[in-house]
Design an enzyme around this catalytic site. Sequence first.
Site, PDB file in Angstrom:
ATOM      1  N   ASP A  16      34.080  38.949  40.373  1.00 40.22           N
ATOM      2  CA  ASP A  16      33.850  37.835  41.299  1.00 40.22           C
ATOM      3  C   ASP A  16      32.422  37.357  41.048  1.00 40.22           C
ATOM      4  O   ASP A  16      31.454  37.968  41.504  1.00 40.22           O
ATOM      5  CB  ASP A  16      34.013  38.328  42.739  1.00 40.22           C
ATOM      6  N   GLU A 188      39.364  31.900  43.367  1.00 42.75           N
ATOM      7  CA  GLU A 188      38.874  32.940  44.268  1.00 42.75           C
ATOM      8  C   GLU A 188      39.815  33.202  45.453  1.00 42.75           C
ATOM      9  O   GLU A 188      40.136  34.359  45.739  1.00 42.75           O
ATOM     10  CB  GLU A 188      37.465  32.576  44.755  1.00 42.75           C
ATOM     11  N   ASP A 215      38.131  30.857  52.408  1.00 45.21           N
ATOM     12  CA  ASP A 215      37.086  31.515  51.614  1.00 45.21           C
ATOM     13  C   ASP A 215      35.781  30.723  51.692  1.00 45.21           C
ATOM     14  O   ASP A 215      35.590  29.735  50.988  1.00 45.21           O
ATOM     15  CB  ASP A 215      37.564  31.628  50.158  1.00 45.21           C
TER      16      ASP A 215
END
Length: 645
Positions: A16, A188, A215
């Site tokens: 990430d 993501e 997110d």
Amino acid sequence: MMSGKEGELWPAIGIDLGTTYTCVGAWMPQQDRVEIITNDLGNRTTPSWVAFNGTQRLIGEAATNQAGNNPTNTIFDAKRLIGRSFGDEMVQKDMKMWPFKVIPTADANDFKRIMIEVIYKDELKQFAPEEISSMLLAKMKEIAESYLGLKVKNAVVTVPAYFNDAQRQATKDAGVIAGLNVMRIINEPTAAAIAYGLERQSTNSDVANNVIVFDLGGGTFDVSLVTIKKGVFEVKAVSGDTHLGGRDFDNRMLSHFVAEFERKHNKDISGNHRALGRLRAACEKAKRILSSTTETAIEVDCLFEGIDFCSSISRARFEKMNMDLFQDCLVPVVKCLKDAKMEKSGIHDVVLVGGSTRIPKVQQLLQDFFNGKELCKSINPDEAVACGAAFHAAILAGVGSCKNAVLVDVAPLSLGIKDADGYMEVVIPRNTTIPTKMVTVFSTRFDNQASALFAVYEGERPYAEDNNFLGKFYLNNIPPAPKGVPKFDVCFNMDDDGILTVSAELVGTNNKDKIVIANHSGRLSKESVDKMVEEAKKFKAEDEERKKAAIVKNKLENYVNDVKGSLRGCGKRINIKDKRKVGDEIEKITQWLEWNHLLADAAKFEEKMEEFESFCKPIIQKMYQQEKANACAEARPKIEIIELD
């Protein structure tokens, strides 16, 4: 879907690559689960900061720790620059808040690329945002290799769902520079949905579970609607903002306190990078504290010209100054539901991901929007994306129980061709399932037209020029004919990574051409990438040498301390002359270590170690021999002489 033979691509990691923090995870086949890997300081996330000074490059916590003293050479928010042009409105706005220098440089297509300028080893250096991101990726690779005990080549890297083609390509370039084979770029929130499915153990359920993944991170914001059923993660719609996150909330607070300082002391600190950096760090800390308390203090000693700055901020004040940004977070949620043709009542769970979702007002607004529905906070918002990426990496590597899971993603933005009137003719509508291949027919606009221009754009605006330009190509040598007679089949082919190839063919002939949008203006050329790969290898070699030098230096310092200790406890086992000699040598070597504490040459330390050792060894041996002799003498039985009368 891409898949290797059993374990062929293993080990494969998930990264990430965040705006503020970066995290890495790996699927552990023995434990049959994902492990988030801690860095060398034991932290599960690493700050996305890179710094340069007179002797070395620093990454993560080491970079943040020295930022106050070295603001202009400490880089953060590189993700907000990657894949953008210097003229981008957001770049120009952010530049006013950054202490480091951002400059333009024109490429072969006259595209104004972004470069970051720093002083490194007393030289002026320029780095592309891809290079800075590659340094973070290389750090994650190193962390994973250290934990797994294996060389890591393959990775899945996440990007915001609303990243455009240029930003995705730039992220792939960063992976190449870092020495990684980026098996897949995934969104993501999609990765977070995978983590949610793992945590809930719902991947094999026969009942479809509709999940909204909200997110909100440090620099970007995404919303995805994902349906999970029988191990299939199907993305229905995505929306978001690539320039909205915790950093914007920090900046609002920073501007507030800069104005307050000027009001109180009649001094403007907006041009002082060091003062701004220290105040920004205090604002970020205050923001975090306000998530669990209603008021907090801001205290920075000697902020500017010896003036201490003390103030306070309440949660209500913080919410008021950011309310418009908080409300903007609901716009993509509405858009996502609309695109998926789904009502609020059809959503089973709202999953919070990203550190900024800890802000109480954000949670309240989202909960009110879903009519009081309880928000899902069961997964770690800082690690969920890396966890999902690691699981997907294991799927692609064909490892263990991951083999049967399937991910179905979508194109985040509409893709099309600019028509003769300047409008964008959409070929692939946004939220189309990928990979996909779509064909549309175009024709000539004028009689006897000899060539046709195909300009490719992505975005949602009606006029092509208002959207993001991806690239263009010509189809030449068109036989003379009245307008509208020649027909062109224009094919848009988007792969699993959301990367596009566009081709055009004159119907009924072999006259065709194509453009891989990977090569559009603004992307690094192969020569540039190769050069950056070589520079990355050079950095790695320097880091290895510095690490080796640190180990040898530590060994030398320990040996000096051992000799000092031996001298202190030697008593009369060594004569005064030898003791003075060793003392003088210790003083010399201690002074040399002080002068060369930043030296990154292991050979020099080894040389000094050998010199010092060869000098001290005979004297120390002599001392221990004397000690042994004394011990033997003491152990020998005493003979008592008795005189007889």
